[in-house]
Scaffold this active site. Structure first.
Site, PDB file in Angstrom:
ATOM      1  CG  ASP A  68       4.876   2.810   7.482  1.00 34.81           C
ATOM      2  OD1 ASP A  68       3.961   3.289   6.783  1.00 34.81           O
ATOM      3  OD2 ASP A  68       4.664   1.950   8.354  1.00 34.81           O
ATOM      4  CG  HIS A  69       3.951   0.045   4.265  1.00 30.72           C
ATOM      5  ND1 HIS A  69       3.974  -1.262   4.695  1.00 30.72           N
ATOM      6  CD2 HIS A  69       3.521   0.779   5.322  1.00 30.72           C
ATOM      7  CE1 HIS A  69       3.559  -1.311   5.962  1.00 30.72           C
ATOM      8  NE2 HIS A  69       3.279  -0.088   6.358  1.00 30.72           N
ATOM      9  CG  HIS A  83       3.777  -1.968  11.543  1.00 32.40           C
ATOM     10  ND1 HIS A  83       4.577  -0.864  11.764  1.00 32.40           N
ATOM     11  CD2 HIS A  83       3.076  -1.704  10.410  1.00 32.40           C
ATOM     12  CE1 HIS A  83       4.373   0.029  10.804  1.00 32.40           C
ATOM     13  NE2 HIS A  83       3.464  -0.458   9.970  1.00 32.40           N
ATOM     14  CG  HIS A 122      -4.031   0.088   6.771  1.00 35.07           C
ATOM     15  ND1 HIS A 122      -3.971   0.667   8.017  1.00 35.07           N
ATOM     16  CD2 HIS A 122      -2.846   0.379   6.168  1.00 35.07           C
ATOM     17  CE1 HIS A 122      -2.796   1.284   8.159  1.00 35.07           C
ATOM     18  NE2 HIS A 122      -2.101   1.119   7.047  1.00 35.07           N
ATOM     19  CG  ASP A 156       0.562  -1.518   7.778  1.00 35.91           C
ATOM     20  OD1 ASP A 156       1.464  -2.322   8.060  1.00 35.91           O
ATOM     21  OD2 ASP A 156       0.739  -0.277   7.746  1.00 35.91           O
ATOM     22  CG  HIS A 216       0.051   4.296   4.829  1.00 34.88           C
ATOM     23  ND1 HIS A 216      -0.683   3.502   5.690  1.00 34.88           N
ATOM     24  CD2 HIS A 216      -0.783   5.295   4.429  1.00 34.88           C
ATOM     25  CE1 HIS A 216      -1.912   3.998   5.810  1.00 34.88           C
ATOM     26  NE2 HIS A 216      -2.001   5.069   5.053  1.00 34.88           N
ATOM     27  CG  HIS A 243      -0.424   0.040   2.541  1.00 37.28           C
ATOM     28  ND1 HIS A 243       0.384  -0.948   3.065  1.00 37.28           N
ATOM     29  CD2 HIS A 243      -0.524   0.980   3.525  1.00 37.28           C
ATOM     30  CE1 HIS A 243       0.717  -0.635   4.305  1.00 37.28           C
ATOM     31  NE2 HIS A 243       0.198   0.531   4.607  1.00 37.28           N
TER      32      HIS A 243
HETATM   33 FE    FE Z   1       2.625   0.629   8.207  1.00 36.20          FE
HETATM   34 ZN    ZN Z   2       0.037   1.496   6.620  1.00 36.65          ZN
END
Ligand code: FE
Ligand code: ZN
Length: 255
Positions: free
Chosen positions: A60-61, A171, A114, A133, A58, A56
């Site tokens: 942090d991805h 995570h 998400h 996530d 985001h 996805h």
């Molecule tokens: Fe994340």
């Molecule tokens: Zn995420």
């Protein structure tokens, strides 16, 4: 030769993954949480990055996409429904598409909730799913862009995978998730036992990810909306599973 999987702790609580098809040597990064950590792992293994598989959009991805692409000229594959939000995307994929990594293959599941276009990579023959996530050990992702009904349907897809399927979450939220799970499912013996195991693992600095489908079915409250014990604890006996899931998610947001 089976899929090789290297788990890379990134940032404060993310996991990145490098996966490699042993027969061809093709290698993919599952998401790009931390360019330096991924490059260090590539250096140590001697692997060459062929692909990035994003779950996805985001940061942090997908935040490391462009730097890794510039360095490795890798092809970036990611969710069709977030095509305009995935930096450097080369190929957009969605439900039931097949992504090859050398001779290994993954089926794509759309798992909105998400984010609106989140996808999961299921390497069926290798018994491994990269779930981003969408699901965590004893938890699930926050509903930033989707409805409870969408997320329940997405989690149900994961719950329907073979029980031994390993779930590679993005995570390490397990200990906090266990504390919440116990608050809504206090009489679940499997959950109590697992929460104690997780405390021990974390005290020793050991990852609790991957998890697997069987374990999540037994202990993850977000998969257990049809469980009578959980329903009783939430005072929602006989309610629609989407409603039970939504209430569980609402409580977790305020936990
Ligand atoms: Fe994340
Ligand atoms: Zn995420």
């Amino acid at each position: 030769m089976a899929l090789e999987i290297l788990q890379i702790p990134c940032l404060s609580d993310n996991y990145g993954y490098l996966i490699r098809d042993g027969e061809t040597g093709e290698t993919a990064a599952i998401d790009t949480p931390d360019v330096n950590a991924i490059n260090q792992a590539l250096g140590e293994t001697g692997w060459t990055l062929t692909y990035i598989f994003n779950t996805h959009h985001h940061w942090d991805h997908a935040g490391g996409n462009l730097a890794l692409k510039e360095q490795w000229s890798c092809e970036i594959i990611g969710p069709k429904a977030e095509a305009d939000r995935i930096p450097g995307l080369d190929r957009a994929v969605g439900q039931d598409d097949v992504v090859m990594l050398g001779k290994s293959s993954a089926i794509i599941y759309d798992t909105p909730g998400h984010t609106s276009g989140h996808i999961v990579y299921h390497f069926e023959e290798d018994g491994a799913a990269f779930v981003g996530d969408t699901i965590f050990a004893m938890g699930c992702g926050r509903l930033f862009e989707g409805t409870p009904a969408q997320m329940w349907a997405s989690l149900s897809k994961i719950a329907s995978m073979p029980k031994a399927t390993k779930l590679y979450c993005a995570h390490e939220y397990t200990q906090a998730n266990a504390a919440f799970a116990l608050s809504v499912d206090p009489h679940n013996e499997a959950l109590k036992k697992r929460a104690a195991e997780v405390d021990q693992l974390r005290a020793a600095g050991t990852p609790t990810v991957p998890t697997d489908v069987a374990r999540e079915l037994a202990t993850n409250p977000f998969l257990r909306a049809e469980d009578k014990g959980l329903q009783a604890a939430l005072e929602l006996v006989g309610s629609d599973p989407v409603e039970v899931f939504a209430e569980t998610r609402r409580r977790k947001d305020n936990f």
